[in-house]
Design a protein around this motif. Sequence first.
Motif, PDB file in Angstrom:
ATOM      1  N   PRO A   1       3.978 -62.965  -8.904  1.00  0.00           N
ATOM      2  CA  PRO A   1       4.846 -63.556  -7.876  1.00  0.00           C
ATOM      3  C   PRO A   1       5.097 -62.546  -6.754  1.00  0.00           C
ATOM      4  CG  PRO A   1       5.887 -63.640 -10.051  1.00  0.00           C
ATOM      5  CD  PRO A   1       4.646 -62.832 -10.185  1.00  0.00           C
ATOM      6  N   THR A   2       5.423 -63.051  -5.585  1.00  0.00           N
ATOM      7  CA  THR A   2       5.797 -62.151  -4.499  1.00  0.00           C
ATOM      8  C   THR A   2       7.079 -61.426  -4.885  1.00  0.00           C
ATOM      9  OG1 THR A   2       7.176 -63.773  -3.371  1.00  0.00           O
ATOM     10  CG2 THR A   2       4.810 -63.714  -2.762  1.00  0.00           C
ATOM     11  N   VAL A   3       7.334 -60.329  -4.209  1.00  0.00           N
ATOM     12  CA  VAL A   3       8.565 -59.571  -4.453  1.00  0.00           C
ATOM     13  C   VAL A   3       9.770 -60.485  -4.270  1.00  0.00           C
ATOM     14  CG1 VAL A   3      10.029 -57.743  -3.503  1.00  0.00           C
ATOM     15  CG2 VAL A   3       7.599 -57.317  -3.911  1.00  0.00           C
ATOM     16  N   ARG A   4       9.780 -61.227  -3.176  1.00  0.00           N
ATOM     17  CA  ARG A   4      10.919 -62.105  -2.894  1.00  0.00           C
ATOM     18  C   ARG A   4      11.077 -63.196  -3.947  1.00  0.00           C
ATOM     19  NH1 ARG A   4      11.059 -62.808   3.669  1.00  0.00           N
ATOM     20  NH2 ARG A   4      11.358 -60.599   4.072  1.00  0.00           N
ATOM     21  N   GLN A   5       9.957 -63.772  -4.378  1.00  0.00           N
ATOM     22  CA  GLN A   5      10.027 -64.848  -5.372  1.00  0.00           C
ATOM     23  C   GLN A   5      10.556 -64.338  -6.705  1.00  0.00           C
ATOM     24  OE1 GLN A   5       9.437 -68.317  -5.037  1.00  0.00           O
ATOM     25  NE2 GLN A   5      10.568 -68.150  -6.951  1.00  0.00           N
ATOM     26  N   LEU A   6      10.018 -63.207  -7.183  1.00  0.00           N
ATOM     27  CA  LEU A   6      10.477 -62.671  -8.465  1.00  0.00           C
ATOM     28  C   LEU A   6      11.940 -62.230  -8.370  1.00  0.00           C
ATOM     29  CD1 LEU A   6       9.798 -62.104 -11.384  1.00  0.00           C
ATOM     30  CD2 LEU A   6       8.875 -59.873 -10.686  1.00  0.00           C
ATOM     31  N   ALA A   7      12.313 -61.634  -7.237  1.00  0.00           N
ATOM     32  CA  ALA A   7      13.711 -61.230  -7.046  1.00  0.00           C
ATOM     33  C   ALA A   7      14.629 -62.446  -7.104  1.00  0.00           C
ATOM     34  CB  ALA A   7      13.872 -60.487  -5.722  1.00  0.00           C
ATOM     35  N   ALA A   8      14.236 -63.522  -6.436  1.00  0.00           N
ATOM     36  CA  ALA A   8      15.042 -64.753  -6.448  1.00  0.00           C
ATOM     37  C   ALA A   8      15.107 -65.332  -7.862  1.00  0.00           C
ATOM     38  CB  ALA A   8      14.465 -65.777  -5.478  1.00  0.00           C
ATOM     39  N   ASP A   9      13.977 -65.344  -8.565  1.00  0.00           N
ATOM     40  CA  ASP A   9      13.943 -65.879  -9.928  1.00  0.00           C
ATOM     41  C   ASP A   9      14.861 -65.101 -10.866  1.00  0.00           C
ATOM     42  OD1 ASP A   9      12.050 -67.697  -9.056  1.00  0.00           O
ATOM     43  OD2 ASP A   9      10.353 -66.712 -10.051  1.00  0.00           O
ATOM     44  N   LEU A  10      14.944 -63.786 -10.651  1.00  0.00           N
ATOM     45  CA  LEU A  10      15.733 -62.929 -11.533  1.00  0.00           C
ATOM     46  C   LEU A  10      17.156 -62.684 -11.026  1.00  0.00           C
ATOM     47  CD1 LEU A  10      12.998 -60.258 -12.390  1.00  0.00           C
ATOM     48  CD2 LEU A  10      13.782 -62.159 -13.830  1.00  0.00           C
ATOM     49  N   GLY A  11      17.425 -63.139  -9.807  1.00  0.00           N
ATOM     50  CA  GLY A  11      18.749 -62.928  -9.229  1.00  0.00           C
ATOM     51  C   GLY A  11      19.004 -61.474  -8.859  1.00  0.00           C
ATOM     52  N   LEU A  12      17.954 -60.809  -8.394  1.00  0.00           N
ATOM     53  CA  LEU A  12      18.045 -59.389  -8.033  1.00  0.00           C
ATOM     54  C   LEU A  12      17.714 -59.192  -6.559  1.00  0.00           C
ATOM     55  CD1 LEU A  12      16.049 -57.938 -11.069  1.00  0.00           C
ATOM     56  CD2 LEU A  12      18.532 -57.893 -10.764  1.00  0.00           C
ATOM     57  N   ALA A  13      18.014 -58.009  -6.064  1.00  0.00           N
ATOM     58  CA  ALA A  13      17.649 -57.660  -4.697  1.00  0.00           C
ATOM     59  C   ALA A  13      16.142 -57.429  -4.620  1.00  0.00           C
ATOM     60  CB  ALA A  13      18.386 -56.397  -4.268  1.00  0.00           C
ATOM     61  N   PRO A  14      15.506 -57.829  -3.528  1.00  0.00           N
ATOM     62  CA  PRO A  14      14.058 -57.617  -3.385  1.00  0.00           C
ATOM     63  C   PRO A  14      13.644 -56.151  -3.547  1.00  0.00           C
ATOM     64  CG  PRO A  14      14.829 -59.131  -1.704  1.00  0.00           C
ATOM     65  CD  PRO A  14      16.049 -58.604  -2.398  1.00  0.00           C
ATOM     66  N   GLY A  15      14.485 -55.225  -3.131  1.00  0.00           N
ATOM     67  CA  GLY A  15      14.150 -53.808  -3.263  1.00  0.00           C
ATOM     68  C   GLY A  15      13.982 -53.384  -4.708  1.00  0.00           C
ATOM     69  N   THR A  16      14.690 -54.026  -5.612  1.00  0.00           N
ATOM     70  CA  THR A  16      14.583 -53.711  -7.043  1.00  0.00           C
ATOM     71  C   THR A  16      13.195 -54.080  -7.549  1.00  0.00           C
ATOM     72  OG1 THR A  16      16.947 -54.096  -7.329  1.00  0.00           O
ATOM     73  CG2 THR A  16      15.572 -54.190  -9.316  1.00  0.00           C
ATOM     74  N   VAL A  17      12.734 -55.274  -7.210  1.00  0.00           N
ATOM     75  CA  VAL A  17      11.400 -55.722  -7.624  1.00  0.00           C
ATOM     76  C   VAL A  17      10.331 -54.897  -6.912  1.00  0.00           C
ATOM     77  CG1 VAL A  17       9.799 -57.672  -7.665  1.00  0.00           C
ATOM     78  CG2 VAL A  17      12.230 -58.031  -8.161  1.00  0.00           C
ATOM     79  N   ALA A  18      10.561 -54.592  -5.631  1.00  0.00           N
ATOM     80  CA  ALA A  18       9.593 -53.797  -4.870  1.00  0.00           C
ATOM     81  C   ALA A  18       9.388 -52.430  -5.520  1.00  0.00           C
ATOM     82  CB  ALA A  18      10.053 -53.640  -3.425  1.00  0.00           C
ATOM     83  N   ARG A  19      10.454 -51.828  -6.013  1.00  0.00           N
ATOM     84  CA  ARG A  19      10.320 -50.528  -6.669  1.00  0.00           C
ATOM     85  C   ARG A  19       9.478 -50.645  -7.940  1.00  0.00           C
ATOM     86  NH1 ARG A  19      14.926 -46.108  -8.485  1.00  0.00           N
ATOM     87  NH2 ARG A  19      13.431 -44.664  -9.385  1.00  0.00           N
ATOM     88  N   ALA A  20       9.718 -51.686  -8.720  1.00  0.00           N
ATOM     89  CA  ALA A  20       8.915 -51.900  -9.935  1.00  0.00           C
ATOM     90  C   ALA A  20       7.438 -52.072  -9.571  1.00  0.00           C
ATOM     91  CB  ALA A  20       9.433 -53.119 -10.698  1.00  0.00           C
ATOM     92  N   TYR A  21       7.168 -52.860  -8.543  1.00  0.00           N
ATOM     93  CA  TYR A  21       5.788 -53.079  -8.116  1.00  0.00           C
ATOM     94  C   TYR A  21       5.157 -51.774  -7.613  1.00  0.00           C
ATOM     95  CZ  TYR A  21       5.690 -58.251  -8.392  1.00  0.00           C
ATOM     96  OH  TYR A  21       5.671 -59.560  -8.810  1.00  0.00           O
ATOM     97  N   ARG A  22       5.912 -50.962  -6.869  1.00  0.00           N
ATOM     98  CA  ARG A  22       5.377 -49.682  -6.387  1.00  0.00           C
ATOM     99  C   ARG A  22       4.981 -48.784  -7.557  1.00  0.00           C
ATOM    100  NH1 ARG A  22       9.609 -49.968  -2.701  1.00  0.00           N
ATOM    101  NH2 ARG A  22      10.848 -48.488  -3.923  1.00  0.00           N
TER     102      ARG A  22
END
Length: 127
Positions: free
Chosen positions: A40-61
């Motif tokens: 999923p995109t960073v924004r989509q996964l963040a929305a699905d998990l109820g987290l800030a996009p930066g949190t998912v972006a860090r995991a992806y990085r």
Amino acid sequence: MSDPAVRVDTTSQVPPYDQIRAQLAALILTGRLTEGERLPTVRQLAADLGLAPGTVARAYRELEAAELIRTRRGAGTRVAALPSDPAGFRPEQLATLARDFVSSARALGADTEAILTAVREALEQGA
């Protein structure tokens, strides 16, 4: 990404980005997410998990730094190819699995001795 779900325990002492990274790394390294599979995109996964996009972006990085995923503009984020020689593991992949296991075990409340005991037992059973 098909059915394997990523879950985040916001009450855990393990940071959410690390929970995401650990779960996705485990899914990739165990073959539940296969080469070329789109995440999923960073924004989509963040929305699905109820987290800030930066949190998912860090995991992806971090997953990208470990060469487990690749992000390409226009193609999205996909699971990278793992080494073709199954006997030839890369030490950094083993380190990632170990970190992921420890993070997951700690999230369950396990202490160091319980974690070491579980690893010893798994080794003895030939797992």
